[in-house]
Design a protein around this motif. Structure first.
Motif, PDB file in Angstrom:
ATOM      1  N   LYS A 425    -152.105 -43.665 -18.421  1.00 54.35           N
ATOM      2  CA  LYS A 425    -151.645 -45.017 -18.756  1.00 54.35           C
ATOM      3  C   LYS A 425    -152.822 -45.975 -18.876  1.00 54.35           C
ATOM      4  O   LYS A 425    -152.873 -46.827 -19.773  1.00 54.35           O
ATOM      5  CB  LYS A 425    -150.668 -45.511 -17.695  1.00 54.35           C
ATOM      6  CG  LYS A 425    -149.342 -44.784 -17.681  1.00 54.35           C
ATOM      7  CD  LYS A 425    -148.445 -45.352 -16.588  1.00 54.35           C
ATOM      8  CE  LYS A 425    -147.102 -44.613 -16.522  1.00 54.35           C
ATOM      9  NZ  LYS A 425    -146.233 -45.149 -15.448  1.00 54.35           N
ATOM     10  N   LEU A 454    -145.563 -41.559 -22.849  1.00 51.18           N
ATOM     11  CA  LEU A 454    -144.140 -41.399 -22.597  1.00 51.18           C
ATOM     12  C   LEU A 454    -143.901 -40.895 -21.191  1.00 51.18           C
ATOM     13  O   LEU A 454    -143.234 -41.550 -20.388  1.00 51.18           O
ATOM     14  CB  LEU A 454    -143.540 -40.433 -23.621  1.00 51.18           C
ATOM     15  CG  LEU A 454    -143.519 -40.925 -25.083  1.00 51.18           C
ATOM     16  CD1 LEU A 454    -142.989 -39.828 -26.000  1.00 51.18           C
ATOM     17  CD2 LEU A 454    -142.675 -42.191 -25.215  1.00 51.18           C
ATOM     18  N   GLU A 455    -144.434 -39.721 -20.883  1.00 51.51           N
ATOM     19  CA  GLU A 455    -144.279 -39.152 -19.545  1.00 51.51           C
ATOM     20  C   GLU A 455    -145.301 -38.027 -19.369  1.00 51.51           C
ATOM     21  O   GLU A 455    -145.937 -37.572 -20.325  1.00 51.51           O
ATOM     22  CB  GLU A 455    -142.869 -38.599 -19.367  1.00 51.51           C
ATOM     23  CG  GLU A 455    -142.534 -37.433 -20.294  1.00 51.51           C
ATOM     24  CD  GLU A 455    -141.174 -36.840 -20.026  1.00 51.51           C
ATOM     25  OE1 GLU A 455    -140.573 -37.192 -18.990  1.00 51.51           O
ATOM     26  OE2 GLU A 455    -140.731 -36.006 -20.841  1.00 51.51           O
ATOM     27  N   TYR A 505    -139.086 -41.599 -27.711  1.00 49.36           N
ATOM     28  CA  TYR A 505    -138.943 -42.754 -26.828  1.00 49.36           C
ATOM     29  C   TYR A 505    -137.473 -43.091 -26.605  1.00 49.36           C
ATOM     30  O   TYR A 505    -137.033 -43.383 -25.473  1.00 49.36           O
ATOM     31  CB  TYR A 505    -139.681 -43.950 -27.435  1.00 49.36           C
ATOM     32  CG  TYR A 505    -139.809 -45.130 -26.489  1.00 49.36           C
ATOM     33  CD1 TYR A 505    -140.897 -45.248 -25.637  1.00 49.36           C
ATOM     34  CD2 TYR A 505    -138.818 -46.125 -26.468  1.00 49.36           C
ATOM     35  CE1 TYR A 505    -141.015 -46.322 -24.769  1.00 49.36           C
ATOM     36  CE2 TYR A 505    -138.911 -47.198 -25.599  1.00 49.36           C
ATOM     37  CZ  TYR A 505    -140.030 -47.296 -24.758  1.00 49.36           C
ATOM     38  OH  TYR A 505    -140.157 -48.345 -23.888  1.00 49.36           O
ATOM     39  N   GLN A 506    -136.678 -43.021 -27.707  1.00 47.98           N
ATOM     40  CA  GLN A 506    -135.248 -43.299 -27.599  1.00 47.98           C
ATOM     41  C   GLN A 506    -134.549 -42.257 -26.740  1.00 47.98           C
ATOM     42  O   GLN A 506    -133.642 -42.547 -25.984  1.00 47.98           O
ATOM     43  CB  GLN A 506    -134.613 -43.360 -28.985  1.00 47.98           C
ATOM     44  CG  GLN A 506    -135.013 -44.585 -29.795  1.00 47.98           C
ATOM     45  CD  GLN A 506    -134.407 -44.593 -31.177  1.00 47.98           C
ATOM     46  OE1 GLN A 506    -133.666 -43.669 -31.531  1.00 47.98           O
ATOM     47  NE2 GLN A 506    -134.723 -45.622 -31.959  1.00 47.98           N
ATOM     48  N   GLU A 507    -134.962 -40.977 -26.896  1.00 44.94           N
ATOM     49  CA  GLU A 507    -134.339 -39.914 -26.089  1.00 44.94           C
ATOM     50  C   GLU A 507    -134.602 -40.111 -24.603  1.00 44.94           C
ATOM     51  O   GLU A 507    -133.753 -39.812 -23.769  1.00 44.94           O
ATOM     52  CB  GLU A 507    -134.899 -38.560 -26.533  1.00 44.94           C
ATOM     53  CG  GLU A 507    -134.429 -38.137 -27.914  1.00 44.94           C
ATOM     54  CD  GLU A 507    -135.093 -36.846 -28.360  1.00 44.94           C
ATOM     55  OE1 GLU A 507    -135.978 -36.339 -27.615  1.00 44.94           O
ATOM     56  OE2 GLU A 507    -134.758 -36.341 -29.446  1.00 44.94           O
ATOM     57  N   LEU A 508    -135.775 -40.647 -24.269  1.00 47.50           N
ATOM     58  CA  LEU A 508    -136.126 -40.813 -22.860  1.00 47.50           C
ATOM     59  C   LEU A 508    -135.569 -42.117 -22.281  1.00 47.50           C
ATOM     60  O   LEU A 508    -135.040 -42.145 -21.159  1.00 47.50           O
ATOM     61  CB  LEU A 508    -137.649 -40.800 -22.687  1.00 47.50           C
ATOM     62  CG  LEU A 508    -138.340 -39.451 -22.875  1.00 47.50           C
ATOM     63  CD1 LEU A 508    -139.856 -39.626 -22.855  1.00 47.50           C
ATOM     64  CD2 LEU A 508    -137.931 -38.483 -21.764  1.00 47.50           C
ATOM     65  N   TYR A 509    -135.647 -43.209 -23.064  1.00 47.64           N
ATOM     66  CA  TYR A 509    -135.319 -44.518 -22.509  1.00 47.64           C
ATOM     67  C   TYR A 509    -134.127 -45.174 -23.182  1.00 47.64           C
ATOM     68  O   TYR A 509    -133.679 -46.252 -22.752  1.00 47.64           O
ATOM     69  CB  TYR A 509    -136.540 -45.450 -22.640  1.00 47.64           C
ATOM     70  CG  TYR A 509    -137.752 -44.883 -21.925  1.00 47.64           C
ATOM     71  CD1 TYR A 509    -137.821 -44.855 -20.530  1.00 47.64           C
ATOM     72  CD2 TYR A 509    -138.819 -44.378 -22.649  1.00 47.64           C
ATOM     73  CE1 TYR A 509    -138.931 -44.332 -19.882  1.00 47.64           C
ATOM     74  CE2 TYR A 509    -139.937 -43.863 -22.007  1.00 47.64           C
ATOM     75  CZ  TYR A 509    -139.984 -43.843 -20.629  1.00 47.64           C
ATOM     76  OH  TYR A 509    -141.084 -43.322 -19.988  1.00 47.64           O
ATOM     77  N   GLY A 510    -133.612 -44.583 -24.270  1.00 46.26           N
ATOM     78  CA  GLY A 510    -132.402 -45.068 -24.902  1.00 46.26           C
ATOM     79  C   GLY A 510    -132.580 -46.329 -25.701  1.00 46.26           C
ATOM     80  O   GLY A 510    -131.597 -46.955 -26.083  1.00 46.26           O
ATOM     81  N   GLN A 513    -138.950 -49.148 -28.413  1.00 48.20           N
ATOM     82  CA  GLN A 513    -140.005 -49.859 -27.697  1.00 48.20           C
ATOM     83  C   GLN A 513    -140.326 -51.167 -28.410  1.00 48.20           C
ATOM     84  O   GLN A 513    -140.515 -51.212 -29.626  1.00 48.20           O
ATOM     85  CB  GLN A 513    -141.283 -48.991 -27.641  1.00 48.20           C
ATOM     86  CG  GLN A 513    -142.324 -49.509 -26.665  1.00 48.20           C
ATOM     87  CD  GLN A 513    -143.468 -48.538 -26.513  1.00 48.20           C
ATOM     88  OE1 GLN A 513    -143.518 -47.552 -27.229  1.00 48.20           O
ATOM     89  NE2 GLN A 513    -144.345 -48.821 -25.579  1.00 48.20           N
TER      90      GLN A 513
END
Length: 548
Positions: A425, A454-455, A505-510, A513
């Motif tokens: 990060k 992302l992760e 990003y959408q799959e992880l945080y819905g 960004q």
């Protein structure tokens, strides 16, 4: 009766006895048979190839009363007079000692008179290139328009020194060097008649060092017969008389030079000298051996070029496989220069030893050849992987207490630890400053690239289009190495297109960004297009966007 040297005893008496000059013999015989005899001839060629002998045979034949198919009969009165040296029709002049204008003026006065016997008076001027400029000028008119009963035969080993005005008035014949095979067979016939027991290999060696000159070969043979009178003459005995060395020494010396064994080279030189051999002849033999190795490497059928037995050529082929052509050329160049120096040196052995030391140890010399040889040796060692290991071993042996430190010094640096998510990060946050380190084509590619997280431990490089993804993927390792140097950690880089990154990003945080979509759209615009829009905006030109 006094002894007659072999080269005088076996001087050719007819055209058929002349060897190796068929192109000249046939022309002269046809001229005599067809009565197309010229008034001036020029015989050119190296020593011992038959120029003077052919001139005498020609002079004898044109006056012979019973010539047979262009050959003299050697039985008539005129032939016998010339063979006994009492004939008046053939005048031999040595231009080396009679090279003045006065000598040529005497010839001009004498040519007016017809021969006492026979049809022609023949003047044989040997070494004609030694005449002075005035003598050539005095001969010019007589040579151009001599009386019908006069024939001039000029013989020379250096036709380049003869004026063009003389050359243009003569029929020129170039005598070739006699081949080793023809010379060996002729010497064998002579020795059978002389009842001398001699090996054919010895005759072949004599023919080789005679360098195409039959007179030289007969003189060497005469010397060997006198030294070993009544004994069988072998190749070793010929080598002993001439101060030459056995050919095996050349193979041994070449092998020692290839292996860069200085001690072996010095011992071989010492052995050659203790045997009473001539060191200059030894160097010349080495040069010839290197030349033979080059010929074997460069040609498919060396048998037709080299005058060696099949066994000898096979040995040459075997040795040529372990030495490079450039190395042989260097050997030839070094020893050729050495041979010239040894002729005028009082310590020839020292020069020879220094030369082989330089060849065996290129670091002793600073020439271009030596530097190239040192580079070649380094390349060989690096290919084998022996150089680094030997350096480490030698240092460890000298300082065993610090051998572990020495090994560590030469070993590869330890890998850097992998970056944890917090460090990834942090690196992503510093991307805009980090990419300024890159210039040139890579810096241009990174201008529209953003970093993302992302992760996990993945460091994403976000590209606006697929073309940039492909190009940046080829250079990803360069960015990773620079990032590792800057942050001190290993990063797992992944080059990704903007749409794919948004999908993850959408799959992880819905959700999308914030700010990413706008930034990506603006980055898709070409830099020149953006500059154009800014220019239009400043100029007050209205810009309207349409939805597609």
């Amino acid at each position: 009766m006094s002894y007659t040297a072999l080269y005088r005893k076996w001087r050719p008496q007819t055209f058929d006895d002349v060897i190796g000059q068929d192109h000249i013999v046939r022309t002269l015989k046809n001229q005599i048979a067809g009565k197309r005899i010229a008034h001036a001839y020029l015989f050119c060629g190296t020593r011992g190839t038959g120029k003077t002998s052919t001139a005498k045979i020609f002079a004898k034949t044109v006056n012979c009363q019973h010539s047979i198919e262009g050959n003299p009969c050697n039985q008539c009165e005129l032939c016998r007079d010339q063979m006994e040296g009492s004939g008046m029709n053939v005048i031999e002049i040595d231009a080396a000692s009679n090279n003045g204008v006065d000598n040529i003026r005497e010839i001009r006065e004498e040519v007016k008179y017809s021969p006492a016997k026979g049809r022609y008076k023949v003047y044989i001027i040997d070494e004609v290139h030694m005449l002075s400029t005035g003598a050539f000028n005095a001969l010019l008119k007589t040579l151009e328009e001599p009386p019908p009963h006069i024939i001039f035969i000029l013989a020379t080993t250096d036709p380049q020194k003869i004026p063009a005005t003389i050359l243009s008035r003569c029929q020129r014949f170039d005598f070739r060097r006699i081949s080793i095979g023809e010379m060996t067979q002729q010497l064998k016939k002579y020795m059978e008649i002389e009842q001398v027991d001699i090996e054919e290999s010895a005759l072949s060696y004599i023919a080789g060092i005679a360098d195409g000159s039959m007179r030289d070969a007969l003189s060497i043979l005469d010397q060997c017969i006198s030294f070993y009178f009544g004994e069988q003459i072998t190749l070793e005995k010929v080598l002993q008389v001439l101060g030459a060395v056995d050919t095996q020494v050349y193979y041994d010396m070449t092998q020692a030079l290839i292996q860069q064994d200085t001690q072996q080279c010095i011992e071989l030189i010492q052995e050659v000298q203790m045997q009473g051999r001539d060191l200059i002849q030894f160097v010349l033999g080495l040069i010839k051996h290197f030349r033979d190795l080059l010929v074997v490497r460069a040609t498919k059928e060396a048998e037709g070029i080299l005058n060696h037995s099949k066994e000898q050529i096979q040995k040459l082929k075997e040795q040529s496989k372990i030495v490079e052509g450039n190395t042989l050329l260097r050997y030839i160049r070094v020893f050729s220069e050495l041979e010239s120096q040894m002729k005028y040196a009082s310590q020839g052995k020292v020069l020879l030893e220094v030369a082989v030391m330089k060849l065996c140890q290129p670091r002793l010399e600073q020439s271009n050849d030596a530097l190239l040889e040192r580079i070649r040796q380094l390349e060989v060692k690096l290919e084998k992987g022996s150089w680094l290991g030997s350096q480490i071993t030698s240092i460890a042996e000298k300082n065993p207490t610090h051998s572990s430190k020495t090994t560590a010094t030469f070993s590869a640096p330890p890998p850097k630890p992998k970056a944890v998510p917090e460090e990834v990060k942090k690196a992503v946050g510093q991307w805009n400053d980090f990419k300024l380190k890159f210039t040139g084509p890579l810096g241009g590619l990174l201008k529209d690239v953003e970093a993302g997280y992302l992760e996990g431990e993945t460091y994403y490089l976000i590209c606006p289009n697929g073309i940039l993804v492909e190009e940046l993927g080829k250079r990803k390792h360069v960015i990773g190495e620079e990032l590792e140097k800057t942050m001190g950690k290993q990063f797992h880089l992944q080059v990704i297109e903007f749409q794919e990154y948004q999908k993850k990003y959408q799959e992880l945080y819905g959700l999308v960004q914030e700010g990413q979509e706008e930034d990506a759209e603006s980055s898709l615009l070409n830099t020149k297009v953006q500059e154009m829009l800014e220019h239009w905006s400043q100029a007050g030109v209205p810009i309207q966007w349409e939805e597609s």
